[in-house]
Design an enzyme around this catalytic site. Structure first.
Site, short mmCIF file in Angstrom:
data_model
loop_
_atom_site.label_atom_id
_atom_site.label_comp_id
_atom_site.label_asym_id
_atom_site.label_seq_id
_atom_site.Cartn_x
_atom_site.Cartn_y
_atom_site.Cartn_z
CB SER A 118 -0.96 -0.04 1.19
OG SER A 118 -1.97 0.94 1.06
CD GLU A 177 -5.18 -4.03 -4.68
OE1 GLU A 177 -4.98 -3.06 -3.93
OE2 GLU A 177 -4.29 -4.63 -5.29
CG HIS A 219 -5.55 -2.12 -0.62
ND1 HIS A 219 -4.62 -1.88 -1.61
CD2 HIS A 219 -5.09 -1.47 0.49
CE1 HIS A 219 -3.65 -1.11 -1.14
NE2 HIS A 219 -3.91 -0.85 0.14
#
Length: 236
Positions: A118, A177, A219
């Site tokens: 991330s 995601e 995600h």
């Protein structure tokens, strides 16, 4: 800082080392089975003094690239948090934390890898772009390349073709995601900005790029999904 080293090490030998950003979360997700599969690899988790898996204000400051010379400064969307401190963080990582960690090891590092997910995945790429040559392998998982209107993609355009030297790069992402924030951008399928970065870096001389797309992974799910291939990539 968290450290996992091989159980049997010959003093003065050479071993690969993997540095993992978001060390609290990364070490929380590592299992005996994952570690047993890479018996020659040492792992250093770079984390924060917290009982939480993620220190969100600290990672917001440390993993986001500077937008201009005045960064880090308050995030316009979350004024209680700073953003834009990645260059300061990377300088400390390279100049202080890496030498400290490796001074504690009884062996020499043959290759250094760096992993992040991330915002930390974006920081991994920022490290490659701004301090090439310190690490040999870079592992960016679901990097937040949408951040600040695709800032890191714009920065990549400014880097000369041969400026990054040689490196191996592994980028992983999910095909499902979605951003939780109501603000854009939003997309269907794998993140298009990450696919664009993969394509661009694949064209650079000296940069070997591989990638993996996890089917059905959102995600958060890409973090644990990335661990086995990331460890194997760093240990090879």
């Amino acid at each position: 800082m968290f450290v996992a080293t091989p159980m049997e090490v010959i003093a003065g030998s050479a071993r690969p080392v993997l540095y993992m950003l978001d060390g609290n979360a990364a070490f929380d997700a590592l299992t005996p089975g994952l570690l047993a599969a890479v018996p020659n690899l040492s792992i250093v988790g770079v984390g924060y003094d917290t009982n939480l898996r993620f220190d969100r204000p600290s990672r917001s400051r440390d993993y986001t690239p500077p937008r201009d010379a005045s960064d880090p400064k308050p995030d316009p969307q979350r004024p209680e948090r700073l953003v834009g401190g990645a260059s300061l963080f990377v300088a400390r990582l390279i100049n202080e934390l890496v030498p400290y960690a490796e001074a504690e090891l009884s062996f020499h590092a043959t290759t250094r890898s760096i992993w992040g997910h991330s915002l930390a995945g974006m920081c991994v790429l920022h490290t490659l772009f701004t301090r090439p040559g310190v690490f040999n392998r870079y592992i960016a998982v679901s990097p937040s390349l949408w951040w600040e209107d695709r800032l890191l993609l714009r920065r990549e355009e400014e880097i000369a073709a041969d400026q990054l030297g040689t490196a191996d790069l592994l980028i992983m992402l999910g095909d499902s995601e979605r951003r939780s924030s109501p603000e854009g951008p939003h997309w269907d399928g794998p993140a298009p900005h990450t696919l664009e970065m993969i394509e661009r870096l694949s064209q650079r001389p000296g940069i070997s790029v591989s990638h993996e797309i996890f089917a059905g992974a959102g995600h958060a799910a890409t973090l644990p999904a990335s661990l086995a291939p990331a460890l194997a990539f760093a240990a090879r």
